[in-house]
Scaffold this motif. Structure first.
Motif: not given
Length: 457
Positions: A2-24
């Motif tokens: 039911d809950s997001a995985f850590p990488i999803q919780a971390a990056v989704i807000p930034d992507i929705l905000a239009g920011r470039d993202v570097l993720g590992r």
């Protein structure tokens, strides 16, 4: 879940905000949905015109590209968005026709997308969001020149997302050139460090702040060093790692007993020939095994993966072509039949088990000649191996892997095409029809034209 995985919780807000993202993040940690879902949301509501998609996802292999499409197909459909893959090994004409009808997101390998651009089947001038998945692997495969050429065709104001389980020095130039003040996120449980001190610092940074802040443009050097610092590979969660020490004469028997276990099992070997040979030997002793490697045609690879996924073939013998991007549910055991040469390969292979929060076991078959190499590999990968001496039939081997004795009865290739499967069946013996004693052979054989009739004198 039911809950997001850590990488999803971390990056989704930034992507929705239009920011470039570097993720590992670790393999199997949900990266595809982490970049894919917010990309779809950002593209929603503005139709794409034929040959001009608005979203682009670049992947190093056909299997990964196809898998990304499968993962995003349902959410894209719910938003009324259209996806298409453009990969080598499949008919390019059909891909041209699909692009001509118009798609919103194209998921492509660099080589095939370059070919389609050359044929004027697609343009990248309307791209609003581009994701590079497994960028370090693209560099390893020699795709970096093609990748940069493609990114140069994307509009400067497009949102750039770069994801991988590994981000290292090989792509520092890529991140500095194309990502603008990216939000950097590193979610990890274990790391491969350039040295122990750097590894400790990275681990502490990840523990203290799983979602790190953005590297600013004024600190271009810090952006490069951030990518280098993130040049670590996350091991999958809840995985038990074993080094099974065997005598060289026992290696084949031990591998065979492991492969005969119940459950979905992935065996990694170094070479294409080794994969084909091992799969064939396992089938000869009653184990449903198929081989997957880069030397097979795409339709063959699709059949192998389908047989493994549906359980028809419980054992997949693969080269490192399957070490990245391959997602098959319930792979409970990964076996390094041939230990990899690189710690990144070890951890990418390992990531095929314990996916999406599950647990798994990874074993490395170690002969006396491999002991030093295996120890160095584990140290560089920051993995703690439990060393166990085993022989065929050992109770310990069964307790760790579920090994059991194979049936010994040969079976057909589970992924063979129907025509080949029929040929593999033994032919029924043909018996010549016997004539009753004294009955003469019927004279129904036609004479050749011009042949003279024999006369008896």
């Amino acid at each position: 879940m039911d809950s997001a995985f850590p990488i999803q919780a971390a990056v989704i807000p930034d992507i929705l905000a239009g920011r470039d993202v570097l993720g590992r993040a670790a393999t199997g940690s949900g990266k595809t949905l982490a970049f894919g879902l917010p990309m779809l949301v950002r593209l929603f509501g503005a139709p794409s015109v034929p040959k001009r998609p608005r979203g682009l996802i670049l992947a190093p292999t056909r299997e990964l590209a196809i898998q990304i499409e499968a993962a995003l197909d349902e959410p894209a459909l719910s938003l009324g968005l259209r996806l298409a893959t453009a990969v080598g090994g499949l008919p390019i004409k059909k891909q041209e026709e699909r692009l001509a009808r118009g798609v919103d997101v194209v998921i492509a390998t660099p080589g095939r997308l370059t070919d389609l651009l050359g044929r004027k089947a697609v343009q990248l001038a309307d791209i609003r969001v581009v994701t590079v998945d497994e960028a370090d692997h693209m560099a390893e495969l020699g795709f970096l020149p093609q990748l940069t050429a493609l990114l140069n065709k994307v509009p400067d104001d497009a949102q750039q997302l770069l994801f991988s389980a590994t981000l290292d020095e090989s792509i520092d130039g890529l991140t500095q050139k194309y990502l603008r003040e990216p939000a950097t996120h590193a979610i990890a449980t274990a790391v491969v460090a350039a040295d122990a001190e750097a590894g400790t610092a990275a681990t502490e940074a990840n523990s203290a702040a799983p979602s790190t802040g953005a590297a600013t443009q004024s600190g271009a050097d810090s952006l490069g060093s951030e990518a280098s610092r993130m040049g670590k590979v996350a091991a999958g969660p809840d995985i038990a790692h074993y080094a099974l020490h065997v005598r060289r004469p026992d290696k084949r028997a031990v591998v065979s007993e492991i492969a005969a276990r119940q459950g979905r099992t992935l065996l990694f070997v170094r070479t294409q020939h080794g994969a084909d040979k091992l799969a064939r030997k396992l089938r000869e002793i009653g184990i449903g095994a198929v081989a997957l490697h880069g030397g097979k045609a795409q339709n063959q690879r699709n059949r192998m993966l389908a047989a493994f996924a549906d359980g028809t073939a419980p054992v997949l013998v693969a080269t490192d072509v399957a070490a990245r991007g391959l997602h098959i549910d319930d792979v409970s055991l990964v076996v390094h039949v041939d230990p990899p040469a690189d710690p990144k390969d070890y951890l990418h292979r390992t990531g095929r088990t314990a996916r999406a929060g599950a647990s798994g076991t990874v074993v490395t078959i170690v002969t006396p000649d491999d002991r030093e190499e295996a120890a160095r590999l584990a140290e560089r990968a920051s993995v703690t191996l439990t060393d166990v001496e085993v022989r065929p039939g050992d109770r310990t081997l069964t307790e760790i892997t579920g090994a059991r004795r194979p049936s010994g009865r040969p079976i057909a290739d589970p992924a063979a095409p129907p025509a080949q499967a029929q040929k593999a069946e033994p032919e029924q013996p043909r018996f010549r029809q016997q004539r009753p004693r004294g009955e003469s052979r019927p004279h129904n054989k036609k004479r050749k034209p011009g042949a003279a009739r024999r006369s008896s004198r």
